[in-house]
Design a protein around this motif. Structure first.
Motif, PDB file in Angstrom:
ATOM      1  N   SER A 181       0.850  -1.194   0.000  1.00  0.00           N
ATOM      2  CA  SER A 181       0.000   0.000   0.000  1.00  0.00           C
ATOM      3  C   SER A 181       0.886   1.245   0.000  1.00  0.00           C
ATOM      4  CB  SER A 181      -0.899   0.003   1.242  1.00  0.00           C
ATOM      5  OG  SER A 181      -0.114   0.224   2.404  1.00  0.00           O
ATOM      6  N   ASP A 182       0.284   2.392  -0.227  1.00  0.00           N
ATOM      7  CA  ASP A 182       1.042   3.646  -0.173  1.00  0.00           C
ATOM      8  C   ASP A 182       1.662   3.837   1.210  1.00  0.00           C
ATOM      9  OD1 ASP A 182       0.483   4.252  -2.805  1.00  0.00           O
ATOM     10  OD2 ASP A 182      -1.228   5.547  -2.319  1.00  0.00           O
ATOM     11  N   ARG A 183       0.918   3.502   2.259  1.00  0.00           N
ATOM     12  CA  ARG A 183       1.436   3.627   3.626  1.00  0.00           C
ATOM     13  C   ARG A 183       2.648   2.723   3.814  1.00  0.00           C
ATOM     14  NH1 ARG A 183      -1.900   1.092   8.441  1.00  0.00           N
ATOM     15  NH2 ARG A 183      -1.384  -0.667   7.128  1.00  0.00           N
ATOM     16  N   ASP A 184       2.561   1.489   3.323  1.00  0.00           N
ATOM     17  CA  ASP A 184       3.688   0.562   3.433  1.00  0.00           C
ATOM     18  C   ASP A 184       4.916   1.110   2.715  1.00  0.00           C
ATOM     19  OD1 ASP A 184       1.958  -1.125   4.809  1.00  0.00           O
ATOM     20  OD2 ASP A 184       1.647  -2.473   3.097  1.00  0.00           O
ATOM     21  N   ARG A 185       4.713   1.691   1.537  1.00  0.00           N
ATOM     22  CA  ARG A 185       5.835   2.258   0.787  1.00  0.00           C
ATOM     23  C   ARG A 185       6.456   3.444   1.526  1.00  0.00           C
ATOM     24  NH1 ARG A 185       2.960   0.180  -3.476  1.00  0.00           N
ATOM     25  NH2 ARG A 185       1.652   1.893  -4.103  1.00  0.00           N
ATOM     26  N   ARG A 186       5.618   4.248   2.171  1.00  0.00           N
ATOM     27  CA  ARG A 186       6.141   5.371   2.964  1.00  0.00           C
ATOM     28  C   ARG A 186       6.958   4.854   4.145  1.00  0.00           C
ATOM     29  NH1 ARG A 186       0.967   7.436   2.193  1.00  0.00           N
ATOM     30  NH2 ARG A 186       0.404   6.904   4.325  1.00  0.00           N
ATOM     31  N   PHE A 187       6.453   3.814   4.818  1.00  0.00           N
ATOM     32  CA  PHE A 187       7.182   3.234   5.944  1.00  0.00           C
ATOM     33  C   PHE A 187       8.524   2.665   5.478  1.00  0.00           C
ATOM     34  CE2 PHE A 187       3.280   2.220   8.828  1.00  0.00           C
ATOM     35  CZ  PHE A 187       3.129   3.580   9.082  1.00  0.00           C
ATOM     36  N   ILE A 188       8.537   1.977   4.336  1.00  0.00           N
ATOM     37  CA  ILE A 188       9.785   1.415   3.814  1.00  0.00           C
ATOM     38  C   ILE A 188      10.772   2.525   3.465  1.00  0.00           C
ATOM     39  CG2 ILE A 188      10.777   0.227   1.806  1.00  0.00           C
ATOM     40  CD1 ILE A 188       8.421  -1.742   1.991  1.00  0.00           C
ATOM     41  N   ALA A 189      10.278   3.596   2.845  1.00  0.00           N
ATOM     42  CA  ALA A 189      11.160   4.720   2.499  1.00  0.00           C
ATOM     43  C   ALA A 189      11.765   5.326   3.763  1.00  0.00           C
ATOM     44  CB  ALA A 189      10.392   5.774   1.716  1.00  0.00           C
ATOM     45  N   CYS A 190      10.978   5.490   4.793  1.00  0.00           N
ATOM     46  CA  CYS A 190      11.473   6.010   6.067  1.00  0.00           C
ATOM     47  C   CYS A 190      12.535   5.077   6.640  1.00  0.00           C
ATOM     48  CB  CYS A 190      10.321   6.180   7.048  1.00  0.00           C
ATOM     49  SG  CYS A 190      10.858   6.571   8.729  1.00  0.00           S
ATOM     50  N   PHE A 191      12.242   3.776   6.647  1.00  0.00           N
ATOM     51  CA  PHE A 191      13.181   2.786   7.176  1.00  0.00           C
ATOM     52  C   PHE A 191      14.500   2.841   6.423  1.00  0.00           C
ATOM     53  CE2 PHE A 191      15.075  -1.436   6.877  1.00  0.00           C
ATOM     54  CZ  PHE A 191      15.239  -1.755   8.214  1.00  0.00           C
ATOM     55  N   ARG A 195       2.641  -2.079  15.646  1.00  0.00           N
ATOM     56  CA  ARG A 195       3.977  -2.589  15.354  1.00  0.00           C
ATOM     57  C   ARG A 195       4.136  -2.687  13.855  1.00  0.00           C
ATOM     58  NH1 ARG A 195       6.260  -8.626  16.588  1.00  0.00           N
ATOM     59  NH2 ARG A 195       4.569  -9.148  15.182  1.00  0.00           N
ATOM     60  N   VAL A 196       5.323  -2.333  13.380  1.00  0.00           N
ATOM     61  CA  VAL A 196       5.660  -2.462  11.977  1.00  0.00           C
ATOM     62  C   VAL A 196       6.783  -3.486  11.873  1.00  0.00           C
ATOM     63  CG1 VAL A 196       6.437  -1.286   9.882  1.00  0.00           C
ATOM     64  CG2 VAL A 196       5.048  -0.061  11.551  1.00  0.00           C
ATOM     65  N   VAL A 197       6.606  -4.466  11.004  1.00  0.00           N
ATOM     66  CA  VAL A 197       7.613  -5.498  10.783  1.00  0.00           C
ATOM     67  C   VAL A 197       8.213  -5.269   9.406  1.00  0.00           C
ATOM     68  CG1 VAL A 197       8.058  -7.974  10.611  1.00  0.00           C
ATOM     69  CG2 VAL A 197       6.297  -7.128  12.194  1.00  0.00           C
ATOM     70  N   PHE A 198       9.531  -5.096   9.369  1.00  0.00           N
ATOM     71  CA  PHE A 198      10.238  -4.910   8.102  1.00  0.00           C
ATOM     72  C   PHE A 198      10.996  -6.181   7.769  1.00  0.00           C
ATOM     73  CE2 PHE A 198       9.880  -0.524   9.628  1.00  0.00           C
ATOM     74  CZ  PHE A 198       9.348   0.093   8.499  1.00  0.00           C
ATOM     75  N   LEU A 199      10.904  -6.602   6.516  1.00  0.00           N
ATOM     76  CA  LEU A 199      11.697  -7.715   6.005  1.00  0.00           C
ATOM     77  C   LEU A 199      12.966  -7.097   5.427  1.00  0.00           C
ATOM     78  CD1 LEU A 199      11.960 -10.739   5.384  1.00  0.00           C
ATOM     79  CD2 LEU A 199      10.846 -10.277   3.200  1.00  0.00           C
ATOM     80  N   VAL A 200      14.091  -7.339   6.091  1.00  0.00           N
ATOM     81  CA  VAL A 200      15.367  -6.728   5.742  1.00  0.00           C
ATOM     82  C   VAL A 200      16.111  -7.655   4.784  1.00  0.00           C
ATOM     83  CG1 VAL A 200      17.549  -5.871   6.685  1.00  0.00           C
ATOM     84  CG2 VAL A 200      15.429  -5.610   7.990  1.00  0.00           C
ATOM     85  N   ALA A 201      16.756  -7.070   3.780  1.00  0.00           N
ATOM     86  CA  ALA A 201      17.529  -7.852   2.821  1.00  0.00           C
ATOM     87  C   ALA A 201      18.579  -8.686   3.547  1.00  0.00           C
ATOM     88  CB  ALA A 201      18.203  -6.927   1.808  1.00  0.00           C
ATOM     89  N   ALA A 202      18.817  -9.885   3.038  1.00  0.00           N
ATOM     90  CA  ALA A 202      19.794 -10.797   3.647  1.00  0.00           C
ATOM     91  C   ALA A 202      21.151 -10.110   3.745  1.00  0.00           C
ATOM     92  CB  ALA A 202      19.901 -12.072   2.820  1.00  0.00           C
ATOM     93  N   GLY A 203      21.775 -10.236   4.904  1.00  0.00           N
ATOM     94  CA  GLY A 203      23.084  -9.658   5.126  1.00  0.00           C
ATOM     95  C   GLY A 203      23.092  -8.211   5.577  1.00  0.00           C
ATOM     96  N   GLU A 204      21.919  -7.588   5.663  1.00  0.00           N
ATOM     97  CA  GLU A 204      21.854  -6.177   6.034  1.00  0.00           C
ATOM     98  C   GLU A 204      21.252  -5.939   7.418  1.00  0.00           C
ATOM     99  OE1 GLU A 204      20.259  -3.590   3.008  1.00  0.00           O
ATOM    100  OE2 GLU A 204      21.295  -4.669   1.411  1.00  0.00           O
TER     101      GLU A 204
END
Length: 143
Positions: free
Chosen positions: A6-16, A37-46
């Motif tokens: 969603s647009d909100r999810d994209r905004r949260f990812i950009a902030c992260f 709570r917001v759960v972010f899936l972080v790229a492997a190794g990061e």
């Protein structure tokens, strides 16, 4: 699989990503329970980059979003992905059953079952949602 944000999810990812410099591959917003709570899936190794020294980067994201943040590290295999999604529980082994529904069976020591399940089942539910979105796994069960 293709994940729709969603647009909100994209905004949260950009902030992260701005706050941490790490890549977020997905974002789940958990608005049930006593706190958002917001759960972010972080790229492997990061993961180290995302957390930062003494957790400063992830705390900065929490302050900016006004929500608690949980991180899950991405993986190349569904088995490793499920194990990462259940962290901080020590997962000994994950087996994916392909008979009928795709079910991931995670072997977790008795002492870590509470951590794998989480308060009000939040951790295992997050693992289920992420596994469904990224590997088309219908359920995650603890053994």
């Amino acid at each position: 699989m293709r994940v729709t944000l969603s647009d909100r999810d994209r905004r949260f990812i950009a902030c992260f990503e701005d706050e941490t410099g790490a890549t977020a591959r997905d974002c789940l917003v958990d608005e049930e329970g006593s706190e958002d709570r917001v759960v972010f899936l972080v790229a492997a190794g990061e993961m180290g980059q995302a957390v930062g020294p003494d957790g400063r980067r992830v705390r900065s994201v929490e302050e900016t979003l006004g929500r608690s943040v949980a991180l899950v590290e991405d993986a190349d295999t569904p088995e490793a992905f499920v194990a990462n999604a259940l962290a901080p529980a020590a997962v000994k082994h994950v087996t994916i059953s392909e008979q009928g529904d795709r079910i991931a069976y995670a072997e977790v020591p008795e002492a870590d079952r509470g951590a794998a399940i989480g308060r009000d089942g939040r951790n295992i539910e997050t693992a289920r949602r992420l596994a469904k979105r990224h590997y088309d796994i219908d359920d995650v069960q603890l053994t």
